[in-house]
Design a protein around this motif. Structure first.
Motif, short mmCIF file in Angstrom:
data_model
loop_
_atom_site.label_atom_id
_atom_site.label_comp_id
_atom_site.label_asym_id
_atom_site.label_seq_id
_atom_site.Cartn_x
_atom_site.Cartn_y
_atom_site.Cartn_z
N LEU A 1 38.08 76.47 -13.09
CA LEU A 1 38.32 75.51 -14.17
C LEU A 1 37.67 74.16 -13.89
O LEU A 1 37.45 73.38 -14.81
CB LEU A 1 39.83 75.32 -14.36
CG LEU A 1 40.57 76.54 -14.94
CD1 LEU A 1 42.07 76.28 -14.98
CD2 LEU A 1 40.05 76.87 -16.34
N ALA A 2 37.34 73.89 -12.63
CA ALA A 2 36.66 72.64 -12.30
C ALA A 2 35.20 72.67 -12.73
O ALA A 2 34.54 71.62 -12.78
CB ALA A 2 36.76 72.36 -10.80
N LEU A 3 34.68 73.86 -13.05
CA LEU A 3 33.29 73.99 -13.48
C LEU A 3 33.18 73.76 -14.98
O LEU A 3 34.15 73.90 -15.73
CB LEU A 3 32.77 75.38 -13.14
CG LEU A 3 32.81 75.82 -11.67
CD1 LEU A 3 32.35 77.27 -11.55
CD2 LEU A 3 31.96 74.91 -10.81
N ALA A 4 31.98 73.41 -15.41
CA ALA A 4 31.71 73.35 -16.84
C ALA A 4 31.90 74.75 -17.43
O ALA A 4 31.68 75.76 -16.76
CB ALA A 4 30.29 72.85 -17.09
N ALA A 5 32.31 74.82 -18.70
CA ALA A 5 32.62 76.10 -19.32
C ALA A 5 31.48 77.11 -19.20
O ALA A 5 31.70 78.30 -18.95
CB ALA A 5 33.00 75.89 -20.79
N THR B 1 17.25 68.11 -5.60
CA THR B 1 18.22 67.53 -6.53
C THR B 1 19.44 68.43 -6.57
O THR B 1 19.31 69.64 -6.77
CB THR B 1 17.64 67.40 -7.95
OG1 THR B 1 16.41 66.67 -7.88
CG2 THR B 1 18.60 66.68 -8.86
N LEU B 2 20.63 67.87 -6.36
CA LEU B 2 21.86 68.65 -6.34
C LEU B 2 22.89 68.02 -7.27
O LEU B 2 23.04 66.79 -7.29
CB LEU B 2 22.43 68.71 -4.92
CG LEU B 2 21.56 69.40 -3.85
CD1 LEU B 2 22.19 69.25 -2.48
CD2 LEU B 2 21.38 70.88 -4.19
N PRO B 3 23.62 68.83 -8.05
CA PRO B 3 24.65 68.29 -8.94
C PRO B 3 25.84 67.77 -8.16
O PRO B 3 26.20 68.31 -7.11
CB PRO B 3 25.03 69.48 -9.81
CG PRO B 3 24.70 70.68 -8.97
CD PRO B 3 23.51 70.30 -8.16
N VAL B 4 26.45 66.71 -8.69
CA VAL B 4 27.59 66.06 -8.04
C VAL B 4 28.85 66.30 -8.86
O VAL B 4 28.83 66.20 -10.10
CB VAL B 4 27.34 64.55 -7.88
CG1 VAL B 4 28.56 63.85 -7.30
CG2 VAL B 4 26.12 64.31 -7.00
N ALA B 5 29.94 66.64 -8.20
CA ALA B 5 31.22 66.84 -8.88
C ALA B 5 31.77 65.50 -9.34
O ALA B 5 31.73 64.50 -8.59
CB ALA B 5 32.22 67.52 -7.95
N GLY B 6 32.27 65.44 -10.58
CA GLY B 6 32.87 64.22 -11.09
C GLY B 6 31.82 63.19 -11.46
O GLY B 6 30.62 63.47 -11.54
N ASN C 1 27.99 75.05 -5.99
CA ASN C 1 27.51 74.61 -7.30
C ASN C 1 27.66 73.11 -7.52
O ASN C 1 27.14 72.58 -8.48
CB ASN C 1 28.25 75.36 -8.42
CG ASN C 1 29.74 75.42 -8.17
OD1 ASN C 1 30.40 74.41 -7.96
ND2 ASN C 1 30.28 76.63 -8.19
N ARG C 2 28.38 72.42 -6.64
CA ARG C 2 28.58 70.98 -6.79
C ARG C 2 28.72 70.33 -5.42
O ARG C 2 29.20 70.94 -4.46
CB ARG C 2 29.85 70.68 -7.61
CG ARG C 2 29.80 71.06 -9.08
CD ARG C 2 28.85 70.16 -9.86
NE ARG C 2 28.92 70.42 -11.30
CZ ARG C 2 28.25 71.37 -11.92
NH1 ARG C 2 27.47 72.19 -11.22
NH2 ARG C 2 28.33 71.51 -13.24
N LEU C 3 28.30 69.07 -5.35
CA LEU C 3 28.52 68.24 -4.17
C LEU C 3 29.77 67.39 -4.38
O LEU C 3 29.93 66.76 -5.42
CB LEU C 3 27.35 67.28 -3.94
CG LEU C 3 26.08 67.77 -3.25
CD1 LEU C 3 25.06 66.63 -3.24
CD2 LEU C 3 26.36 68.24 -1.84
#
Length: 462
Positions: free
Chosen positions: A221-225, A418-423, A444-446
């Motif tokens: 649920l913390a991920l984008a849909a 380039t890495l995606p960041v959580a929040g 999937n997230r930093l």
């Protein structure tokens, strides 16, 4: 006489016993709680499923204990619950005369030589305290008894291993069912479905793995849909790899740690092969999470400032949510000289703090450079343990950037990664160049723990 919660946790035979004890660490569950005048003996009656409560007692000096429940676990959840009440001072243990049922237990435990002759008997309460203080006579162990115990222990271990393997069979069948029924339905009903299989794993003595599956819905649920289906595939795939690794090497301590149970602190400290590192450490951050099983995990991340040894260390502790928030013994940004002993692993990370000294004035203000390329840092841990969920990283120079849709990214200064960041990274973290960044990669997230900028240290939430 006192006991701390860590000692209670180490007494538990498995995580399910600890979880059950957390549920019993409530005043409403207990009556007749008391202690001997010197606090060495404690007792209480715990409400059970029957008409009569279970009688529970313990000696805090050597943690001997007894409960009238029929559980085959030793200590049972009621004993752990009583010790928990005492360790966290959830209810007062008022000094009182020792009940007869505690005295009977002491008499059997210490032997009749601990009691005085009737003609010189002391008052009941005083006599029981003296009996508890008596030194047990030295007993010469019968070799047949030792062999019998070893055989019983081997049989229990074999039964436990078989129970875990059966539970893992059920898990793989469950995973296959989720894939056949479709990931969309699984994601929509993940909480209920994961809870059912987690309960099966607890029954099969795979309690640690059960806790991981219980937390799987929150990670999805913390991920984008749009990312949840692929995230579910990765999570389920890692569970299959872990189940098959256990089947291949069921006695491997590292694999058992993430499936069934973790070695006690004493076992790790006594292991001559355990890695010990005496270095200068910086406290990066503390993560506190309330789990679905009623426990709170408190994770402290440390950065090794020396040139050798594991770059990161993770100190992990658990306590019941009912006990309230615990104060931390560390402060983010704090530096100290200390010795850590690491749990045996191909990629040492989880550790125990053995000794902690004040920081030396000559500590460098800058963090060390990453000791491997970013691509290798992301893949090497997965080659050793493909089922792991989190990988700590020390990132090179970079910045936080946002795309047109508002997504947050960490971008290397040379543009190679380039890495995606959580929040949403805000404030100083998003507004300056980052010389070094410590983060956790979840696949999937930093999650940024802390960073160093030209202006100094920045916390992950600054």
């Amino acid at each position: 006489m006192a006991i701390d919660l860590k000692a209670v946790e180490q007494l538990a035979t498995d995580q399910s016993s600890l979880k059950a004890a957390a549920g019993l660490a409530k005043p409403a569950k207990w009556s007749g709680v008391g202690s001997s005048p010197d606090g060495a003996l404690i007792w209480g009656e715990c409400a059970g499923s029957g008409a009569n409560p279970y009688r529970v007692m313990a000696d805090l000096r050597d943690l001997g204990n007894k409960c009238t429940c029929p559980s085959r676990k030793f200590p049972c959840k009621h004993v752990l619950g009583l010790l928990w009440l005492n360790a966290e001072a959830i209810v007062p243990f008022a000094p009182a005369d020792t009940p007869a049922w505690v005295s009977d237990w002491l008499g059997r435990r210490r032997g009749t030589s601990a009691a005085k002759p009737a003609s010189t008997a002391a008052p009941a309460g005083e006599k029981d305290v003296r009996a508890a203080r008596a030194v047990e006579p030295e007993v010469v162990e019968d070799p047949k008894d030792a062999a019998r115990r070893e055989a019983q222990s081997a049989k229990r271990n074999e039964e436990t291993e078989r129970a875990i393997l059966d539970a893992l069979d059920a898990l793989e069948q469950w995973i296959g069912d989720q894939l056949r029924m479709g990931l969309s339905g699984f994601i929509d009903d993940a909480t209920a479905r994961c809870r059912r299989i987690a309960a099966r794993l607890v029954d099969g003595k795979a309690a640690v793995l059960a806790g991981r599956i219980d937390e799987l819905p929150s990670r999805l649920l913390a991920l984008a849909a749009g990312d949840r289906p692929s995230g579910a595939v990765v999570e389920l795939g890692k569970l299959v790899l872990l189940a098959r690794a256990f089947r291949a090497t069921p006695r491997d301590a590292e694999i058992r740690r993430v499936v069934a149970t973790t070695e006690t602190r004493e076992t790790v400290l006594a292991d001559p092969q355990a890695l010990r590192v005496n270095a200068q450490w910086e406290v990066l951050a503390e993560q506190v999470q309330t789990r679905r099983d009623g426990l709170v995990s408190q994770t402290t991340w440390l950065l090794n400032l020396a040139a050798s040894g594991p770059r990161f260390a993770m100190l992990l502790d658990f306590f019941p949510a009912s006990a309230g928030r615990r104060g931390s013994v560390f402060a983010p940004g704090e530096r100290f000289q200390g010795e850590l002993v690491f749990y045996p692993s191909q990629q040492p990370l989880r550790a125990l703090l053995v000794r902690r000294d004040a920081a030396e004035a000559m500590l460098n203000s800058e963090w060390p450079a990453p000791d491997m390329a970013l691509g290798e840092a992301l893949t090497r841990p997965l080659l050793a343990e493909p089922w792991i969920v989190e990988i700590p990283l020390l990132l090179p120079r970079g910045r936080i950037a946002r795309d047109d849709s508002g997504g947050t990214w960490w971008r290397a200064a040379d543009g190679t990664a380039t890495l995606p960041v959580a929040g949403n990274a805000e404030g100083l973290l998003a507004g300056t160049e980052l010389m070094r960044t410590a983060a956790i990669w979840s696949g999937n997230r930093l999650a940024i723990l802390a960073a160093q900028s030209p202006w100094g240290r920045i916390g992950g939430h600054d």
